[in-house]
Structures are given as structure tokens and as C-alpha cells.
Design a protein around this motif. Structure first.
Motif, PDB file in Angstrom:
ATOM      1  N   LEU A 277       0.823  -1.200   0.000  1.00  0.00           N
ATOM      2  CA  LEU A 277       0.000   0.000   0.000  1.00  0.00           C
ATOM      3  C   LEU A 277       0.862   1.257   0.000  1.00  0.00           C
ATOM      4  O   LEU A 277       0.596   2.207  -0.750  1.00  0.00           O
ATOM      5  CB  LEU A 277      -0.923  -0.002   1.220  1.00  0.00           C
ATOM      6  CG  LEU A 277      -1.756   1.264   1.439  1.00  0.00           C
ATOM      7  CD1 LEU A 277      -2.713   1.497   0.281  1.00  0.00           C
ATOM      8  CD2 LEU A 277      -2.515   1.176   2.760  1.00  0.00           C
ATOM      9  N   ALA A 278       1.898   1.276   0.822  1.00  0.00           N
ATOM     10  CA  ALA A 278       2.781   2.442   0.881  1.00  0.00           C
ATOM     11  C   ALA A 278       3.489   2.667  -0.451  1.00  0.00           C
ATOM     12  O   ALA A 278       3.622   3.808  -0.921  1.00  0.00           O
ATOM     13  CB  ALA A 278       3.800   2.258   2.005  1.00  0.00           C
ATOM     14  N   ILE A 279       3.940   1.586  -1.078  1.00  0.00           N
ATOM     15  CA  ILE A 279       4.620   1.715  -2.375  1.00  0.00           C
ATOM     16  C   ILE A 279       3.668   2.272  -3.432  1.00  0.00           C
ATOM     17  O   ILE A 279       4.027   3.163  -4.220  1.00  0.00           O
ATOM     18  CB  ILE A 279       5.180   0.348  -2.808  1.00  0.00           C
ATOM     19  CG1 ILE A 279       6.294  -0.083  -1.849  1.00  0.00           C
ATOM     20  CG2 ILE A 279       5.704   0.410  -4.241  1.00  0.00           C
ATOM     21  CD1 ILE A 279       6.799  -1.493  -2.089  1.00  0.00           C
ATOM     22  N   ILE A 280       2.446   1.754  -3.460  1.00  0.00           N
ATOM     23  CA  ILE A 280       1.467   2.225  -4.442  1.00  0.00           C
ATOM     24  C   ILE A 280       1.122   3.691  -4.210  1.00  0.00           C
ATOM     25  O   ILE A 280       1.017   4.485  -5.158  1.00  0.00           O
ATOM     26  CB  ILE A 280       0.204   1.348  -4.385  1.00  0.00           C
ATOM     27  CG1 ILE A 280       0.526  -0.062  -4.873  1.00  0.00           C
ATOM     28  CG2 ILE A 280      -0.924   1.947  -5.219  1.00  0.00           C
ATOM     29  CD1 ILE A 280      -0.598  -1.056  -4.656  1.00  0.00           C
ATOM     30  N   LEU A 281       0.966   4.080  -2.958  1.00  0.00           N
ATOM     31  CA  LEU A 281       0.644   5.477  -2.658  1.00  0.00           C
ATOM     32  C   LEU A 281       1.782   6.409  -3.062  1.00  0.00           C
ATOM     33  O   LEU A 281       1.540   7.507  -3.591  1.00  0.00           O
ATOM     34  CB  LEU A 281       0.337   5.626  -1.164  1.00  0.00           C
ATOM     35  CG  LEU A 281      -0.983   5.037  -0.690  1.00  0.00           C
ATOM     36  CD1 LEU A 281      -1.101   5.149   0.825  1.00  0.00           C
ATOM     37  CD2 LEU A 281      -2.167   5.737  -1.362  1.00  0.00           C
ATOM     38  N   LEU A 282       3.022   5.991  -2.830  1.00  0.00           N
ATOM     39  CA  LEU A 282       4.159   6.811  -3.252  1.00  0.00           C
ATOM     40  C   LEU A 282       4.183   6.969  -4.774  1.00  0.00           C
ATOM     41  O   LEU A 282       4.460   8.063  -5.284  1.00  0.00           O
ATOM     42  CB  LEU A 282       5.466   6.181  -2.767  1.00  0.00           C
ATOM     43  CG  LEU A 282       5.756   6.313  -1.269  1.00  0.00           C
ATOM     44  CD1 LEU A 282       6.929   5.425  -0.868  1.00  0.00           C
ATOM     45  CD2 LEU A 282       6.048   7.769  -0.893  1.00  0.00           C
ATOM     46  N   ALA A 283       3.869   5.890  -5.485  1.00  0.00           N
ATOM     47  CA  ALA A 283       3.828   5.970  -6.953  1.00  0.00           C
ATOM     48  C   ALA A 283       2.729   6.909  -7.423  1.00  0.00           C
ATOM     49  O   ALA A 283       2.938   7.737  -8.323  1.00  0.00           O
ATOM     50  CB  ALA A 283       3.635   4.573  -7.537  1.00  0.00           C
ATOM     51  N   LEU A 284       1.542   6.796  -6.817  1.00  0.00           N
ATOM     52  CA  LEU A 284       0.413   7.640  -7.234  1.00  0.00           C
ATOM     53  C   LEU A 284       0.666   9.112  -6.909  1.00  0.00           C
ATOM     54  O   LEU A 284       0.387   9.995  -7.725  1.00  0.00           O
ATOM     55  CB  LEU A 284      -0.869   7.165  -6.554  1.00  0.00           C
ATOM     56  CG  LEU A 284      -1.398   5.798  -7.000  1.00  0.00           C
ATOM     57  CD1 LEU A 284      -2.622   5.411  -6.174  1.00  0.00           C
ATOM     58  CD2 LEU A 284      -1.727   5.799  -8.484  1.00  0.00           C
ATOM     59  N   LEU A 285       1.201   9.371  -5.731  1.00  0.00           N
ATOM     60  CA  LEU A 285       1.479  10.761  -5.358  1.00  0.00           C
ATOM     61  C   LEU A 285       2.585  11.350  -6.229  1.00  0.00           C
ATOM     62  O   LEU A 285       2.524  12.529  -6.616  1.00  0.00           O
ATOM     63  CB  LEU A 285       1.865  10.836  -3.881  1.00  0.00           C
ATOM     64  CG  LEU A 285       0.741  10.574  -2.880  1.00  0.00           C
ATOM     65  CD1 LEU A 285       1.290  10.473  -1.466  1.00  0.00           C
ATOM     66  CD2 LEU A 285      -0.306  11.684  -2.954  1.00  0.00           C
ATOM     67  N   GLY A 286       3.603  10.555  -6.528  1.00  0.00           N
ATOM     68  CA  GLY A 286       4.658  11.031  -7.408  1.00  0.00           C
ATOM     69  C   GLY A 286       4.131  11.378  -8.788  1.00  0.00           C
ATOM     70  O   GLY A 286       4.489  12.404  -9.374  1.00  0.00           O
ATOM     71  N   LYS A 287       3.258  10.521  -9.313  1.00  0.00           N
ATOM     72  CA  LYS A 287       2.670  10.789 -10.621  1.00  0.00           C
ATOM     73  C   LYS A 287       1.753  12.005 -10.587  1.00  0.00           C
ATOM     74  O   LYS A 287       1.750  12.827 -11.519  1.00  0.00           O
ATOM     75  CB  LYS A 287       1.889   9.552 -11.084  1.00  0.00           C
ATOM     76  CG  LYS A 287       1.090   9.745 -12.361  1.00  0.00           C
ATOM     77  CD  LYS A 287       1.976  10.194 -13.514  1.00  0.00           C
ATOM     78  CE  LYS A 287       1.157  10.400 -14.781  1.00  0.00           C
ATOM     79  NZ  LYS A 287       1.977  10.979 -15.875  1.00  0.00           N
TER      80      LYS A 287
END
Length: 305
Positions: A277-287
Motif C-alpha cells: 500500500l505504501a509503495i502504491i501510494l508513493l507511486a500515485l502521489l509522485g505521478k
């Protein structure tokens, strides 16, 4: 396109252009008994000649951008339910979603996202502003280039994790140490791209600006900065990506809240679902933040170029 005077008694001059010819390919011919070729039509009103290419249409870009994430999601679901991995190794998408709902109901998910985003934006703003300032000085001044370039190149080579113990020693485990580390990460991409781009500004363009009475700061913001705007935007986008990387480095070691803390805490507790979940959130926020910077790029390009 050239014109010739018709001898007396000849027919009228006809502008002839085939459908595949541009304006420069038109010829002026004198024709008798044969209809002229179809004239070239320049459609400025949104007709066939002005249509947007298929791959440049917005709905095509959006749909095409979703293809790979959907494929990855399907592969993830199949791999997690095939029995090849345990739930501790590879949780299913449903398990990750349930972990997100659980954290949201406890009021932690939104808090972690807000804290990490705030740290990134503040650190990015500080680092990018300093990088733009120092990059401009080094790019425009030969003396500053000699004084600063070598030292900053050496500092740039220092890994991000090497700064963490020193910042904790100086600023303790507080917001200052994290924001400074993020600012360091955001500084160097902007500094490097701006300094390199300003060294190659067209001298004739600068001289033209000076001829119109522009000097110093006015010359920089009116002539020099707009001429290197694409490089500046590229540096800002790299700096934003670096800011997210340095955020994780800061929160993994010295934090009790944020997405980096969620990563380390999930690893310590064996919560792979929260880890994903943390990895996915970092990817989404970065994008998301990169897309916002892309909107700024389009606006600034229309404004200054």
C-alpha cells in the motif's frame, strides 16, 4: 512561386497545384482546354487538414496510459491467487485495499499522506529555489563557475543516506532534518540543468536584449530564463522525483509518521499488505505531483515562449 507575363492573346494565368503539393510547390501555368488540378486548400477551421493526430488525442492517451496498469493488476491478482506465493510474500489486491480501508477508518492513512506530501512540497520548493538561484549565478558568471562547480559536483556525489546521521545530530529527529534532506535532493537537478543551459544561451539573443535596454535581473527574466525554459522544467521534474526519493530516505530512519514510516513499520511487523500500500501510494502521489508540474510546463510555455 513565380509569375510570368502572358503574351498578348494567350489565355488567363491559372494557379495550379496538385493535392499533394504545398504552397511552395504551386506553379503558375497557362493552360488551354484542360481543367486545372485541384487547388491546395489550407484548412484553418478545424477540417481534415487541422485534425489532431490519432495518437495525440486526449482520450487515446488516457486509455493507452491505463493499459499497462490494468495488465499489471491482472497479473498481480493471478499470481497472488495461483498458490505460487503465500499471502505474506504477495498479498492480493483485495488485501491491500482492505489494509487501506483499515488505516483510513483509523484516521492514519490521510494523515500519513498529508504529512509526507507537505514535507515533499516544502523541501522541493526550498531546494528548487536555491538551485535556480545558484544555477543562474554559476551559469552566467565565469568566476562563480570556477569557485562553485567543483565543490558542488563533489557534494552531489554524496549518497542521500549519508546525510541522515549528520542531520539528526544537528537538528534532532524533527521536521527540519527531513525537509533539509529533501531540499538537498531537489537542489542538484535544478542547479545542474539551469547552470548548463545558461552557459549555452545564444549570445546574439542576449545582445539584442541589451540593445533594448535590458540588464541584470530584467535581462535574466525577460530573455535568458525564457530561452532555457524547457531545461528548467526538466530540472524541476527531476527535482520533484528526487524529493520523493529523499523523503523515503528521511522517513525510513527518523520518523514516526508518514509513508516512509509506514514502509519501515510494515516491514518490522510483517504487514506486506501495508508495505504494498505504501509503495502504491508513493507511486500515485509522485505521478500526481509530476502531472501538476506538467500543467505548469504547458502554461509557462504559452506564457514565455
Amino acid at each position: 512561386m513565380s509569375y510570368q507575363n502572358a503574351p498578348e492573346g494567350d489565355g488567363p494565368l491559372i494557379v495550379v497545384g496538385g493535392p499533394g503539393e504545398g504552397l511552395s510547390g504551386m506553379s503558375v501555368a497557362r493552360e488551354r482546354g484542360r481543367p486545372p488540378a485541384d487547388p491546395v486548400v489550407v484548412d484553418g477551421g478545424g477540417g481534415a487538414a487541422a485534425r489532431t493526430p490519432f495518437l495525440s488525442r486526449r482520450w487515446v492517451r488516457i486509455t493507452g496510459g491505463l493499459v499497462l496498469p490494468v495488465i499489471l493488476l491482472v497479473v498481480w491478482q493471478v499470481a497472488s491467487t495461483s498458490g505460487a506465493f503465500t499471502s505474506a510474500q504477495l498479498p492480493s489486491p483485495a488485501m491491500v485495499w482492505e489494509a487501506a480501508v483499515d488505516l483510513a477508518q483509523r484516521g492514519l492513512l490521510g494523515l500519513y499522506i498529508a504529512i509526507s506530501t507537505q514535507r515533499v512540497l516544502i523541501g522541493f520548493a526550498c531546494g528548487a529555489a536555491l538551485g535556480l538561484l545558484l544555477g543562474a549565478v554559476v551559469g552566467l558568471s565565469r568566476l562563480a563557475d570556477i569557485l562553485f562547480s567543483s565543490t558542488l559536483a563533489a557534494v552531489r556525489a554524496v549518497p542521500s543516506l549519508a546525510w541522515v546521521p549528520l542531520l539528526i545530530l544537528w537538528f534532532k529527529i524533527g521536521e527540519e532534518s527531513k525537509i533539509i534532506l529533501i531540499a538537498i535532493g531537489a537542489f542538484f537537478p535544478v542547479y545542474t540543468t539551469v547552470a548548463a543551459a545558461l552557459r549555452h544561451v545564444d549570445r546574439h539573443l542576449v545582445e539584442a536584449g541589451r540593445a533594448f535596454g535590458l540588464h541584470g535581473v530584467r535581462l535574466f527574466f525577460t530573455v535568458q530564463l525564457p530561452s532555457v525554459l524547457p531545461s528548467v522544467i526538466s530540472g524541476l521534474r527531476l527535482a520533484l522525483a528526487q524529493a520523493w526519493l529523499f523523503l523515503v530516505a528521511a522517513e525510513l530512519i527518523a520518523s514516526s509518521m508518514g509513508l516512509g514510516f509506514l514502509l519501515s513499520d510494515s516491514q518490522n511487523n510483517g504487514r506486506t499488505d501495508r508495505l504494498f500500500l505504501a509503495i502504491i501510494l508513493l507511486a500515485l502521489l509522485g505521478k500526481l505531483t509530476d502531472s501538476l508540474l506538467g500543467l505548469f510546463e504547458r502554461w509557462s510555455t504559452r506564457r514565455w515562449t
